[in-house]
Scaffold this motif. Structure first.
Motif, mmCIF file in Angstrom:
data_model
loop_
_atom_site.group_PDB
_atom_site.id
_atom_site.type_symbol
_atom_site.label_atom_id
_atom_site.label_comp_id
_atom_site.label_asym_id
_atom_site.label_seq_id
_atom_site.Cartn_x
_atom_site.Cartn_y
_atom_site.Cartn_z
ATOM 1 N N ALA A 627 0.775 -1.071 0.190
ATOM 2 C CA ALA A 627 -0.127 -0.022 -0.038
ATOM 3 C C ALA A 627 0.936 1.268 0.115
ATOM 4 C CB ALA A 627 -0.936 -0.088 1.231
ATOM 5 N N SER A 628 2.180 1.262 0.431
ATOM 6 C CA SER A 628 2.710 2.324 0.761
ATOM 7 C C SER A 628 3.934 2.592 -0.403
ATOM 8 C CB SER A 628 3.559 2.542 2.253
ATOM 9 O OG SER A 628 4.195 1.250 2.292
ATOM 10 N N ARG A 629 3.783 1.656 -1.199
ATOM 11 C CA ARG A 629 4.684 1.636 -2.451
ATOM 12 C C ARG A 629 6.125 1.545 -2.291
ATOM 13 N NH1 ARG A 629 1.774 3.599 -7.152
ATOM 14 N NH2 ARG A 629 -0.194 4.517 -6.461
ATOM 15 N N GLY A 630 6.480 0.613 -1.223
ATOM 16 C CA GLY A 630 7.673 0.318 -0.672
ATOM 17 C C GLY A 630 8.358 1.056 0.553
ATOM 18 N N ASN A 631 7.656 2.203 0.948
ATOM 19 C CA ASN A 631 8.224 2.766 2.063
ATOM 20 C C ASN A 631 7.453 2.188 3.295
ATOM 21 O OD1 ASN A 631 9.215 5.003 3.501
ATOM 22 N ND2 ASN A 631 7.408 6.292 3.490
ATOM 23 N N CYS A 632 8.333 1.230 3.755
ATOM 24 C CA CYS A 632 7.731 0.464 4.778
ATOM 25 C C CYS A 632 8.960 -0.135 5.480
ATOM 26 C CB CYS A 632 6.860 -0.332 4.582
ATOM 27 S SG CYS A 632 7.503 -1.839 3.136
ATOM 28 N N GLY A 633 8.901 -0.781 6.752
ATOM 29 C CA GLY A 633 10.043 -1.636 7.222
ATOM 30 C C GLY A 633 9.792 -3.188 6.789
ATOM 31 N N TYR A 634 10.574 -3.980 7.347
ATOM 32 C CA TYR A 634 10.392 -5.122 7.056
ATOM 33 C C TYR A 634 11.076 -6.287 8.196
ATOM 34 C CZ TYR A 634 15.105 -4.966 5.519
ATOM 35 O OH TYR A 634 16.567 -4.652 5.268
ATOM 36 N N ALA A 635 10.610 -7.534 8.045
ATOM 37 C CA ALA A 635 11.019 -8.205 9.232
ATOM 38 C C ALA A 635 11.895 -9.629 8.344
ATOM 39 C CB ALA A 635 10.099 -8.931 10.076
ATOM 40 N N THR A 636 13.004 -9.948 8.901
ATOM 41 C CA THR A 636 13.451 -11.031 8.312
ATOM 42 C C THR A 636 14.249 -11.920 9.363
ATOM 43 O OG1 THR A 636 15.731 -10.186 8.473
ATOM 44 C CG2 THR A 636 14.415 -9.876 6.406
ATOM 45 N N VAL A 637 14.384 -13.282 9.135
ATOM 46 C CA VAL A 637 14.792 -14.337 10.041
ATOM 47 C C VAL A 637 16.360 -14.528 9.742
ATOM 48 C CG1 VAL A 637 14.849 -16.607 10.987
ATOM 49 C CG2 VAL A 637 12.556 -15.675 10.098
ATOM 50 N N GLU A 638 17.310 -14.270 10.774
ATOM 51 C CA GLU A 638 18.676 -13.972 10.392
ATOM 52 C C GLU A 638 19.387 -15.155 11.069
ATOM 53 O OE1 GLU A 638 20.764 -11.624 9.005
ATOM 54 O OE2 GLU A 638 18.362 -11.031 8.184
ATOM 55 N N MET A 639 20.523 -15.846 10.401
ATOM 56 C CA MET A 639 21.348 -16.692 11.060
ATOM 57 C C MET A 639 22.090 -16.212 12.130
ATOM 58 S SD MET A 639 23.927 -19.135 8.762
ATOM 59 C CE MET A 639 22.497 -19.826 7.736
ATOM 60 N N PRO A 640 22.670 -16.631 13.146
ATOM 61 C CA PRO A 640 23.413 -16.214 14.069
ATOM 62 C C PRO A 640 25.008 -16.012 13.121
ATOM 63 C CG PRO A 640 22.601 -18.125 15.141
ATOM 64 C CD PRO A 640 22.073 -17.958 13.423
ATOM 65 N N GLN A 641 25.631 -14.641 13.714
ATOM 66 C CA GLN A 641 26.639 -14.199 13.074
ATOM 67 C C GLN A 641 27.621 -15.302 12.809
ATOM 68 O OE1 GLN A 641 26.863 -11.140 11.706
ATOM 69 N NE2 GLN A 641 28.890 -11.653 10.816
ATOM 70 N N GLU A 642 28.239 -16.097 13.999
ATOM 71 C CA GLU A 642 29.240 -17.013 13.791
ATOM 72 C C GLU A 642 28.781 -18.227 12.943
ATOM 73 O OE1 GLU A 642 26.580 -18.214 17.132
ATOM 74 O OE2 GLU A 642 27.329 -16.428 16.415
ATOM 75 N N ARG A 643 27.702 -18.131 12.319
ATOM 76 C CA ARG A 643 27.462 -19.510 11.456
ATOM 77 C C ARG A 643 27.157 -18.808 9.987
ATOM 78 N NH1 ARG A 643 22.735 -22.847 14.807
ATOM 79 N NH2 ARG A 643 24.040 -23.079 16.808
ATOM 80 N N GLN A 644 27.355 -17.696 9.896
ATOM 81 C CA GLN A 644 27.287 -16.949 8.371
ATOM 82 C C GLN A 644 28.282 -17.095 7.811
ATOM 83 O OE1 GLN A 644 25.481 -13.222 8.224
ATOM 84 N NE2 GLN A 644 23.941 -13.392 9.764
ATOM 85 N N CYS A 645 28.240 -17.775 6.498
ATOM 86 C CA CYS A 645 29.460 -17.543 5.638
ATOM 87 C C CYS A 645 29.796 -16.011 5.354
ATOM 88 C CB CYS A 645 29.118 -18.091 4.142
ATOM 89 S SG CYS A 645 30.488 -17.753 2.995
ATOM 90 N N PRO A 646 31.118 -15.407 5.529
ATOM 91 C CA PRO A 646 31.455 -14.071 5.512
ATOM 92 C C PRO A 646 31.009 -13.579 4.171
ATOM 93 C CG PRO A 646 33.344 -15.427 6.371
ATOM 94 C CD PRO A 646 31.979 -16.439 5.911
ATOM 95 N N LEU A 647 31.045 -14.424 3.039
ATOM 96 C CA LEU A 647 30.420 -13.822 1.872
ATOM 97 C C LEU A 647 29.079 -13.354 1.808
ATOM 98 C CD1 LEU A 647 32.153 -16.472 -0.620
ATOM 99 C CD2 LEU A 647 33.071 -14.073 0.061
ATOM 100 N N HIS A 648 28.293 -13.825 2.710
ATOM 101 C CA HIS A 648 26.821 -13.602 2.532
ATOM 102 C C HIS A 648 26.594 -12.647 3.706
ATOM 103 C CE1 HIS A 648 26.770 -18.009 0.776
ATOM 104 N NE2 HIS A 648 26.914 -17.273 -0.154
ATOM 105 N N SER A 649 27.421 -12.337 4.722
ATOM 106 C CA SER A 649 27.086 -11.403 5.749
ATOM 107 C C SER A 649 26.727 -10.277 5.219
ATOM 108 C CB SER A 649 28.131 -11.674 6.874
ATOM 109 O OG SER A 649 27.990 -10.750 7.796
#
Length: 965
Positions: A627-649
């Motif tokens: 409804a707001s044409r993209g001017n909104c926040g969002y929610a994501t599920v994040e992997m713990p930092q120590e388990r993330q590949c640095p290329l994707h962090s």
């Protein structure tokens, strides 16, 4: 040779071609087909390439210029044609002094003055500004539902639009509630001239369709063209419409693009264009496009050249060019090899004539000229035929070609030099096909030619060694050049593949001799056929090479398509369990979910036995993005930092390519491909136990209890730590935020930990989690109806799916509807077609050689009959002669087809990698998979079919011949 001798040779060749009409037609067709294809492609390419005058009309109609505001206060650098390339420096990028931005005088004036007023101040007095207003995509009524369309306002009665917008049927809108539509809109909506249509929200004041308008450069556009001031302003007044300033800084209801009609004698030259650039405008000027400035006078190009990015890399190194060049080059080589047996047949049938020519004083050059003359005559004939057919077909199918390309041609363009080059391709193809038979004919013994006897010679070992070196060197060149960039990639892959296949051709006489050693273990019929083929290598080798060429092409494409198919199979992500029916609100007219009740009804009314429906809600954070044409926040599920590949962090990104490759190869977290999902419901899906079952295949009661108790259910163990998952909430972006030096905007986020349990999903989920409605509210999230999922006991039938799809499309064109049936490949049909084509060509080549062998074997058959051989011996011998040639050619073709296929896969692997790819994805890009079933069928079944067909089509009765001493 003197010219008179060539005239005689060509006259003899022409008479031989007319005498053997069937063989001549075969060669002419082989030459004509590629010439037809190249001619058609050339004419289409040249016709679609607009000349400067046509490009000017396509860009700005009949006006003198098109002026466009990129951003108020920006500094623009543009190419003479801004549609080709441009760059702009935003006012937010300006240097600061004492904490205040330091603007140029032009930037300050641009920020302080309305764009339309500023443009009139900068351009000559008397300039007429014709606004080009482009509105939002909006759902518009059709005969059955809604269709998302472009909206434009233009007065089509003004001739200034001719060439940019063309009225092709009906009349231009003359009243406020009249409208013109594109052909694509009429075709998809089911409406016709005189019918009414209304954008959603304006149903009380529908528009009458009066004409069909065409965008010559965008034939597939689905749009409405209304009179100025009658549509876009009305859409802007609807509830929920964006009332803020445009992204360019224009006021609501104002445009940032104009067509300009300059006063008499005025010209918008290049210095004036550069002046406009300082105020944030781009300008496409008729005078500049027709007479562009030198590259050194264009600041945009000068800046690019200083950075070293002004000119792209070698065009011949582009992956698409490498593939096209290799396919075309290998196709021409195969045509040469396939046409070779036909010339060999002609040369052997004319050997007495050639022997008389030699006995009468003709030297080897004269004999070669006669055979080569056949290549010249048939090559030119085939090229001329293919050229004429190619031009004629493009002229006949021009409209369809334009529709397929999505744009109108500028004009029907025939380039004489191009067409002469195409003719040369045909001539060279014919000559190359005749070279080997010509050399063989010139070396035959005169006495043997006059008496009809063969002069048998052992295979040349030097030629075999040369062939082996060419095979190894060509394969190495193709593989190394395709991956490491050794030389030009196109030349390396094409040249290496051609050299390798020619090396195999040079090895053929020697390999035929090796095959002959198998004869001692074969029964009488196959043994006679094999020994006859080995003894007469002069006619066997070209036929084997022809079969090899056909099979090599089939195997190469089979390996390439099988490998690509296997890569796609490994990368496929299912949207749900097998048989799941997934429906989501989608985009465009269905984005807000208002149509979901009707869409659910369309699915349930057309697909029986769906079972329990699971409704899905999508989460929103501080505003609904739809409804707001993209001017909104969002929610994501994040992997713990120590388990993330640095290329994707998001926080730690390596900067150098060497560092990226090192981390990808050494860090175990970067080995596996990142988690992807195919369902459209976001990281956090809101639902219940039915959603867990229908979308993820989870039936564990513990997971259902967790959702009901306010916990989350996650499906990837890497996201779960200490019994909790991390939900990251990103705040809406501030419209006044200043970008970072690299052009990004700093996100304001905070993480929330949510208690969760782990469940095993049947499909990859990419970090997706399911929560209940109460949990979403507790996290400060709002929800919106997003779709539904069903999981019937048996997958719906194709007919039911087609009915549901048809019912849904009548309601909206932006709905996501899918029945999960697993990975589906179209390669089976392609492989079958390729195998069939290769089989037909190989059988044809083997048949030609068999016919020649049968003619040469008359004396042997007569001898067999004289000593009491059964009448069926001729049939058996012919069948096995054909089978032997097909078997040898097939085995060699399987080997020869591997090189180009593997080289092209390596080229694609080198070109398709990008920073951040996992080691698993990189490996899949270059994997090579062999179509063992296709190769096995080709290697075993093809020779058997050749044997059977040759045996059935050969007469058993033997005609006794007079034996000659």
């Amino acid at each position: 040779m003197r010219l008179s001798a060539w005239r005689v040779a060509l006259r003899i060749a022409r008479r031989d071609a007319l005498r053997a009409k069937g063989r001549s037609a075969l060669v002419v067709a082989m030459v004509a087909l590629p010439v037809l294809g190249v001619t058609g492609a050339d004419v289409v390419f040249r016709s679609a390439e607009l000349d400067p005058v046509e490009k000017v009309v396509r860009t700005m109609g009949q006006s003198d210029a098109e002026l466009r505001l990129m951003e108020r206060g920006a500094i623009v650098l543009q190419a003479p044609d801004p549609d080709v390339d441009y760059s702009h420096e935003s006012p937010s990028d300006a240097k600061t002094e004492n904490g205040q931005p330091k603007y140029t005088p032009e930037q300050r004036r641009s920020l302080d003055t309305e764009p339309a007023v500023l443009a009139r101040q900068l351009l000559p007095a008397g300039t007429v500004f014709v606004p080009l207003r482009q509105g939002p995509y909006t759902p518009t009524s059709t005969a059955e539902g809604l269709l998302s369309v472009q909206t434009v306002e233009a007065d089509l009665t003004d001739p200034v639009w001719r060439g940019k917008f063309d009225l092709v049927k009906g009349r231009a809108p003359g009243a406020d509630h009249e409208i013109a539509v594109t052909r694509d809109f009429l075709d998809r909506s089911g409406l016709k001239l005189g019918d009414r249509t209304a954008p959603r929200g304006l149903e009380a004041t529908p528009f009458t369709i009066t004409g069909v308008v065409e965008y010559p450069g965008e034939l597939r556009a689905t749009g409405l063209v209304a009179r100025p001031g009658t549509l876009i302003d009305q859409l802007a007044k609807l509830p929920g419409a964006d009332q803020s300033r445009g992204s360019r800084g224009t006021a609501p209801g104002e445009t940032g693009t104009w067509l300009l009609k300059l006063p008499a004698g005025a010209v918008l030259d290049w210095p004036k264009v550069m002046e406009l650039n300082k105020y944030g405008f781009t300008a496409a000027s008729r005078s500049v496009l027709l007479d562009p400035p030198a590259r050194a006078d264009v600041p945009f190009y000068v800046k690019q050249d200083e950075k070293g990015g002004g000119r792209s890399g070698n065009y011949l190194d582009k992956t698409s060019v490498v593939i096209v060049a290799t396919v075309m080059g290998m196709a021409l080589l195969e045509i040469v090899l396939l046409a070779g047996p036909a010339f060999a047949v002609g040369a052997r049938r004319s050997r007495r004539q050639l022997g008389l020519l030699a006995a009468g004083g003709g030297d080897r050059a004269n004999i070669r000229a006669v055979v080569l003359g056949g290549g010249v005559v048939l090559g030119i004939t085939g090229a001329a035929l293919g050229l004429g057919l190619g031009v004629g077909l493009v002229a006949l199918l021009r409209t369809r070609a334009e529709d397929a390309a999505g744009e109108r041609f500028g004009h029907f363009d025939l380039q004489p030099l191009d067409l002469l080059g195409v003719l040369a391709i045909g001539l060279v193809t014919g000559l190359l096909a005749a070279v080997v038979p010509a050399v063989q004919a010139s070396r035959q013994d005169v006495v043997a030619a006059l008496t009809g006897r063969d002069s048998l010679k052992p295979p040349s070992r030097r030629l075999a060694v040369l062939g082996l070196v060419m095979l190894g060197g060509g394969a190495a060149l193709a593989l190394l050049g395709g991956t490491s960039g050794f030389g030009g990639r196109s030349l390396a892959v094409l040249g290496g593949s051609v050299i390798a296949e020619l090396g195999m051709v040079a090895l053929t006489p020697f390999l035929v001799g090796l095959f002959g050693r198998l004869g001692r273990w074969l029964p009488l019929g196959p043994r006679l056929a094999l020994r006859d083929s080995v003894r007469h290598r002069g006619r066997t080798a070209p036929a084997v090479a022809a079969v090899m060429a056909a099979v090599a092409g089939s195997v190469a494409i089979g390996i390439y398509t099988t490998s690509s198919d296997e890569e796609a199979r490994r990368g496929y992500v299912a949207s749900g369990p097998a048989g799941a029916v997934v429906l989501s609100s989608g985009w465009g007219s269905a984005a807000d979910g208002a149509l979901l009740p009707r869409l659910r009804g369309a699915v349930e009314n057309n697909i029986p036995g769906l079972g329990t429906r699971a409704d899905v809600q999508k989460v929103n954070y501080k505003g609904d993005c739809a409804a707001s044409r993209g001017n909104c926040g969002y929610a994501t599920v994040e992997m713990p930092q120590e388990r993330q590949c640095p290329l994707h962090s998001r926080d730690t990104r390596p900067v150098s390519d060497q560092e990226i490759e090192r981390i990808r190869d050494e860090d175990p977290r970067c080995k596996e491909r990142p988690g992807y999902r195919a369902n459209p419901f976001g990281d956090l899906a809101v639902g219940d136990a039915a959603l867990l079952r229908n979308l993820f295949g989870v039936t564990d009661p513990a997971a259902a209890r967790a959702v009901a108790e306010g916990r989350a259910v996650v499906f990837d163990p890497k996201y779960l730590k200490d019994g909790k998952i991390i939900v990251r909430l990103a705040e809406p972006r501030d419209e006044n935020a200043v970008p970072t030096p690299d052009g990004d905007f700093k996100e304001v986020t905070h993480d929330v930990q949510v208690e969760a349990v782990l469940a095993a999903a049947v499909t990859p989920t990419g970090g997706q989690a399911v929560v209940g409605p109460e949990t979403a509210r507790r996290l400060g999230l709002t929800t919106r109806d997003a779709g539904s999922v069903w999981l019937p006991e048996t997958a719906p039938s194709d007919s039911a799916e087609q009915k549901a799809t048809g019912a849904i499309s009548k309601l909206s064109d932006g709905t996501h509807f899918k029945i999960e049936r697993g990975y589906h490949s179209d390669r089976g049909l392609v492989s079958l077609g390729l195998a069939g084509f290769a089989g037909l060509v190989a059988l044809g080549a083997a048949g030609i050689a068999t016919g020649l062998a049968a003619a040469d074997s008359q004396r042997d058959l007569t001898t067999l009959a004289a000593v009491g051989a059964a009448p069926r011996i001729r049939r058996t011998l012919s069948g096995f002669q054909c089978g032997v040639i097909a078997a040898m050619g097939t085995l060699l073709g399987v080997v020869a087809g591997v090189v180009p296929a593997v080289a092209l896969r390596k080229v694609e692997a080198a070109a398709d990698t990008y920073p951040g790819m996992s080691a698993e994805e990189v490996a899949d890009r270059g994997l090579v998979a062999f179509p063992w079933l296709q190769v096995g069928l080709t290697a075993v079944v093809l020779p058997l079919i050749a044997v059977v067909l040759a045996a059935l089509l050969t007469r058993s009765r033997i005609s006794l011949l007079r034996r000659t001493a």
